[in-house]
Enzyme design. Sequence first.
Site, PDB file in Angstrom:
ATOM      1  N   ASN A  75       0.862  -1.184   0.000  1.00 61.16           N
ATOM      2  CA  ASN A  75       0.000   0.000   0.000  1.00 61.16           C
ATOM      3  C   ASN A  75       0.899   1.236   0.000  1.00 61.16           C
ATOM      4  OD1 ASN A  75      -1.835   2.026   0.475  1.00 61.16           O
ATOM      5  ND2 ASN A  75      -2.386   1.361   2.546  1.00 61.16           N
ATOM      6  N   TRP A  76       0.941   1.909  -1.159  1.00 61.08           N
ATOM      7  CA  TRP A  76       1.870   3.046  -1.287  1.00 61.08           C
ATOM      8  C   TRP A  76       1.303   4.327  -0.691  1.00 61.08           C
ATOM      9  CZ3 TRP A  76       3.593   2.223  -7.116  1.00 61.08           C
ATOM     10  CH2 TRP A  76       4.301   1.010  -7.201  1.00 61.08           C
ATOM     11  N   LYS A  77       0.045   4.302  -0.295  1.00 54.51           N
ATOM     12  CA  LYS A  77      -0.629   5.470   0.310  1.00 54.51           C
ATOM     13  C   LYS A  77      -0.401   6.716  -0.570  1.00 54.51           C
ATOM     14  CE  LYS A  77       0.099   3.212   4.705  1.00 54.51           C
ATOM     15  NZ  LYS A  77       0.171   3.305   6.139  1.00 54.51           N
ATOM     16  N   GLY A 102       2.535   1.755  10.762  1.00 56.63           N
ATOM     17  CA  GLY A 102       3.445   2.886  10.618  1.00 56.63           C
ATOM     18  C   GLY A 102       4.163   3.281  11.897  1.00 56.63           C
ATOM     19  N   SER A 126       3.609  -2.625  10.203  1.00 57.32           N
ATOM     20  CA  SER A 126       5.073  -2.531  10.336  1.00 57.32           C
ATOM     21  C   SER A 126       5.812  -3.828  10.010  1.00 57.32           C
ATOM     22  CB  SER A 126       5.449  -2.050  11.749  1.00 57.32           C
ATOM     23  OG  SER A 126       4.962  -0.748  11.960  1.00 57.32           O
ATOM     24  N   GLU A 181      -6.665   4.313   8.190  1.00 57.47           N
ATOM     25  CA  GLU A 181      -6.463   5.737   7.866  1.00 57.47           C
ATOM     26  C   GLU A 181      -7.706   6.334   7.221  1.00 57.47           C
ATOM     27  OE1 GLU A 181      -2.797   5.262   5.706  1.00 57.47           O
ATOM     28  OE2 GLU A 181      -1.805   4.688   7.575  1.00 57.47           O
ATOM     29  N   GLY A 234       2.901  -1.402   4.272  1.00 58.61           N
ATOM     30  CA  GLY A 234       2.921   0.039   4.000  1.00 58.61           C
ATOM     31  C   GLY A 234       4.348   0.491   3.735  1.00 58.61           C
ATOM     32  N   GLY A 235       5.000   1.027   4.760  1.00 63.78           N
ATOM     33  CA  GLY A 235       6.339   1.621   4.618  1.00 63.78           C
ATOM     34  C   GLY A 235       7.330   0.767   3.830  1.00 63.78           C
ATOM     35  N   GLU A 256      -5.211  -5.650  10.672  1.00 62.27           N
ATOM     36  CA  GLU A 256      -4.213  -4.598  10.852  1.00 62.27           C
ATOM     37  C   GLU A 256      -4.443  -3.888  12.183  1.00 62.27           C
ATOM     38  OE1 GLU A 256      -2.359  -3.213   6.993  1.00 62.27           O
ATOM     39  OE2 GLU A 256      -4.122  -1.985   7.270  1.00 62.27           O
ATOM     40  N   HIS A 308      -9.372   0.597   5.434  1.00 59.60           N
ATOM     41  CA  HIS A 308      -8.074   0.901   6.055  1.00 59.60           C
ATOM     42  C   HIS A 308      -8.281   1.885   7.206  1.00 59.60           C
ATOM     43  CE1 HIS A 308      -3.965   2.212   6.645  1.00 59.60           C
ATOM     44  NE2 HIS A 308      -3.583   1.145   5.956  1.00 59.60           N
TER      45      HIS A 308
HETATM   46  C1  PEP Z   1      -0.687  -0.218   6.198  1.00 62.81           C
HETATM   47  O1  PEP Z   1      -0.801   0.979   6.063  1.00 62.81           O
HETATM   48  O2  PEP Z   1      -1.579  -0.977   5.793  1.00 62.81           O
HETATM   49  C2  PEP Z   1       0.502  -0.729   6.850  1.00 62.81           C
HETATM   50  C3  PEP Z   1       0.511  -1.981   7.248  1.00 62.81           C
HETATM   51  O3  PEP Z   1       1.530   0.149   7.015  1.00 62.81           O
HETATM   52  P1  PEP Z   1       2.978  -0.158   7.658  1.00 62.81           P
HETATM   53  O4  PEP Z   1       3.484  -1.423   7.044  1.00 62.81           O
HETATM   54  O5  PEP Z   1       3.821   1.029   7.319  1.00 62.81           O
HETATM   55  O6  PEP Z   1       2.758  -0.312   9.125  1.00 62.81           O
END
Ligand code: PEP
Length: 250
Positions: free
Chosen positions: A9-11, A173, A213, A97, A234-235, A167, A95
């Site tokens: 997920n590049w957000k 994050g 993460s 966010e 994500g990251g 999640e 999600h």
């Molecule tokens: C996400 O946003 O779905 C996610 C898992 O982010 P991260 O891996 O950065 O925690």
Amino acid sequence: MRKKIVAGNWKMNVDLNESIDLIESIKKIYDPSDDVEVCIAPSFPFLKESSKLCQGEKIKVLAQNVNDNLKGAFTGEVSIDMLKSINVDGVILGHSERREHFNEDDDLLLRKLKVSLENNIKVYFCIGESFVDREKNNHFEKVKNQLDKTVFKIDSIDPENLVIAYEPIWAIGTGLTASPEQAQEVHKYIRNLLRERYGKKISDKTSIIYGGSVKPNSARDIFEKEDVDGGLIGGASLSPQDFIDIVRSI
Ligand code: PEP
């Protein structure tokens, strides 16, 4: 046999050129013979270019959101048909966010989920508890409640078209990953709920992926757990090497 999935997920992090570079770099190091469904979720304006670049590469392209209406006067929004017209393969819904910053509640998410499934676009549906829920030991209840108000309102589900992403919000994050045991116990709990609602055949076939993460050095231990079928990343998905290392950890 359940599908193994790793989705990046590049957000709202990369522009057009950066998206192209990321895809080209992933293509260079990714071995499409790996038995994993690899997905990327670029931002809306870059989906068309991304899906062209991923054609024939065994990399699925997902949108990070979609509107719950099929057409009409909804300025600034994007519909399922629009996504399908540029060969987008699926959509991430729920999600944290989007729930937090855009007030997407369970009612709206249920509408988005329904319209997506009815119109044959695969959904990667996110659920998970907050830090406070976890501290109060309310995480099972929270996850059940989210499912009761959304997925479980749907009478029958198709594991080919619906993936659940667990999640925990406190892990997204933050650098705090759920331990493999914490992930497994919630995934197993979700699978049991799926079995109670839809029967064993469906629950055995529904992929449940973990997000929060995940990094190359933590992926293997989490993915090894019986009910963890991959990850939403994500990251670490912004680094092609880290992302592919995570894919190879399955
Ligand atoms: C996400 O946003 O779905 C996610 C898992 O982010 P991260 O891996 O950065 O925690």
